[in-house]
Design a protein around this motif. Structure first.
Motif, PDB file in Angstrom:
ATOM      1  N   VAL A 109      -1.604  -4.970   3.339  1.00 56.34           N
ATOM      2  CA  VAL A 109      -1.804  -4.664   1.930  1.00 56.34           C
ATOM      3  C   VAL A 109      -0.672  -5.260   1.096  1.00 56.34           C
ATOM      4  N   VAL A 110      -1.027  -5.803  -0.063  1.00 56.32           N
ATOM      5  CA  VAL A 110      -0.038  -6.273  -1.036  1.00 56.32           C
ATOM      6  C   VAL A 110       0.134  -5.126  -2.039  1.00 56.32           C
ATOM      7  N   LEU A 111       1.195  -4.354  -1.882  1.00 57.59           N
ATOM      8  CA  LEU A 111       1.384  -3.141  -2.687  1.00 57.59           C
ATOM      9  C   LEU A 111       1.421  -3.431  -4.188  1.00 57.59           C
ATOM     10  N   GLU A 112       2.107  -4.499  -4.583  1.00 56.34           N
ATOM     11  CA  GLU A 112       2.257  -4.814  -6.004  1.00 56.34           C
ATOM     12  C   GLU A 112       0.917  -5.163  -6.664  1.00 56.34           C
ATOM     13  N   ALA A 113      -0.072  -5.547  -5.846  1.00 57.30           N
ATOM     14  CA  ALA A 113      -1.388  -5.930  -6.357  1.00 57.30           C
ATOM     15  C   ALA A 113      -2.461  -4.883  -6.069  1.00 57.30           C
ATOM     16  N   THR A 114      -2.050  -3.734  -5.514  1.00 54.91           N
ATOM     17  CA  THR A 114      -2.979  -2.642  -5.200  1.00 54.91           C
ATOM     18  C   THR A 114      -2.916  -1.601  -6.312  1.00 54.91           C
ATOM     19  N   HIS A 115      -4.052  -1.351  -6.933  1.00 53.76           N
ATOM     20  CA  HIS A 115      -4.144  -0.477  -8.104  1.00 53.76           C
ATOM     21  C   HIS A 115      -3.764   0.966  -7.754  1.00 53.76           C
ATOM     22  N   ALA A 116      -3.112   1.642  -8.678  1.00 51.85           N
ATOM     23  CA  ALA A 116      -2.667   3.030  -8.494  1.00 51.85           C
ATOM     24  C   ALA A 116      -3.806   3.997  -8.184  1.00 51.85           C
ATOM     25  N   LYS A 117      -5.030   3.692  -8.636  1.00 52.72           N
ATOM     26  CA  LYS A 117      -6.173   4.581  -8.350  1.00 52.72           C
ATOM     27  C   LYS A 117      -6.429   4.713  -6.850  1.00 52.72           C
ATOM     28  N   LEU A 146       0.298   6.904  -0.125  1.00 54.05           N
ATOM     29  CA  LEU A 146       1.196   5.769  -0.282  1.00 54.05           C
ATOM     30  C   LEU A 146       1.831   5.391   1.057  1.00 54.05           C
ATOM     31  N   GLY A 147       2.189   6.372   1.848  1.00 56.76           N
ATOM     32  CA  GLY A 147       2.806   6.090   3.145  1.00 56.76           C
ATOM     33  C   GLY A 147       1.907   5.272   4.053  1.00 56.76           C
ATOM     34  N   HIS A 148       0.599   5.518   4.013  1.00 60.76           N
ATOM     35  CA  HIS A 148      -0.344   4.734   4.827  1.00 60.76           C
ATOM     36  C   HIS A 148      -0.353   3.279   4.340  1.00 60.76           C
ATOM     37  N   LEU A 149      -0.361   3.106   3.036  1.00 60.31           N
ATOM     38  CA  LEU A 149      -0.347   1.749   2.478  1.00 60.31           C
ATOM     39  C   LEU A 149       0.964   1.039   2.824  1.00 60.31           C
ATOM     40  N   GLN A 150       2.070   1.753   2.698  1.00 55.49           N
ATOM     41  CA  GLN A 150       3.380   1.162   2.996  1.00 55.49           C
ATOM     42  C   GLN A 150       3.475   0.751   4.467  1.00 55.49           C
ATOM     43  N   ALA A 151       2.858   1.494   5.331  1.00 55.85           N
ATOM     44  CA  ALA A 151       2.885   1.167   6.757  1.00 55.85           C
ATOM     45  C   ALA A 151       2.150  -0.142   7.066  1.00 55.85           C
ATOM     46  N   HIS A 152       1.300  -0.583   6.135  1.00 49.79           N
ATOM     47  CA  HIS A 152       0.542  -1.826   6.314  1.00 49.79           C
ATOM     48  C   HIS A 152       0.928  -2.880   5.277  1.00 49.79           C
ATOM     49  N   ALA A 153       2.058  -2.698   4.618  1.00 48.35           N
ATOM     50  CA  ALA A 153       2.465  -3.604   3.550  1.00 48.35           C
ATOM     51  C   ALA A 153       2.998  -4.923   4.093  1.00 48.35           C
ATOM     52  N   VAL A 154       2.745  -6.002   3.331  1.00 50.29           N
ATOM     53  CA  VAL A 154       3.320  -7.309   3.673  1.00 50.29           C
ATOM     54  C   VAL A 154       4.667  -7.436   2.985  1.00 50.29           C
TER      55      VAL A 154
END
Length: 119
Positions: free
Chosen positions: A96-104, A111-119
Motif C-alpha cells: 500500500v502507498v499510504l500517502e495515496a490511500t484515502h482516509a476513508k 492504520l496498523g494493518h495498512l502500515q504493515a503493508h506499506a511501501v
C-alpha cells in the motif's frame, strides 16, 4: 479543502498508467456514489490478482468496453477497501502507498494493518 490520506496529510496521486481512481483521475478519491470505496492505493501482485479473480473480481483481464486495460503485477490501482481487507485476512494483501490511500479507508481497516503493508 483537499482530501486527506490515512496519515492525515494531503492525498497524493496513486497512478496514471493505467489511469486509476473512482474518478479515473489517478487519485483514490471517493464520494457517496462510490459504494465500493475505491480508496486503497495498492501495488498489485500476481498473487493478489489471482486471489481477486477467485473472489469474483477479475482485474487482470482487459475490458475495453469500460476503458479498462487489465492490470499486471506492479501496477498501482485504487482498490476497494473491503477487498483489500479481505485479501489481507487471506494473506494476499498487496503493498500500500499510504500517502495515496484515502482516509476513508480507516472505516474498513486499521492504520496498523495498512502500515504493515506499506511501501
Amino acid at each position: 479543502m483537499s482530501p486527506l490520506n490515512v496519515l492525515g496529510t494531503a492525498l497524493v496521486p496513486c497512478g496514471t498508467n493505467p489511469m486509476t481512481g473512482w474518478y479515473r483521475d489517478g487519485c483514490c478519491n471517493t464520494d457517496a456514489q462510490d459504494q465500493g470505496l475505491h480508496t486503497v492505493c495498492a501495488i498489485v501482485t500476481a498473487e493478489f490478482l489471482a486471489f481477486s479473480r477467485t473472489a469474483g473480481n477479475d482485474l487482470s483481464t482487459s475490458r475495453p468496453e469500460f476503458g479498462f486495460p487489465g492490470l499486471k503485477p506492479g501496477d498501482r490501482w485504487c482498490l476497494c477497501a473491503a477487498r483489500w481487507e479481505e485479501a489481507r485476512r487471506a494473506g494476499f494483501a498487496p503493498e500500500v502507498v499510504l500517502e495515496a490511500t484515502h482516509a476513508k479507508t480507516l472505516e474498513i481497516t486499521a492504520l496498523g494493518h495498512l502500515q504493515a503493508h506499506a511501501v
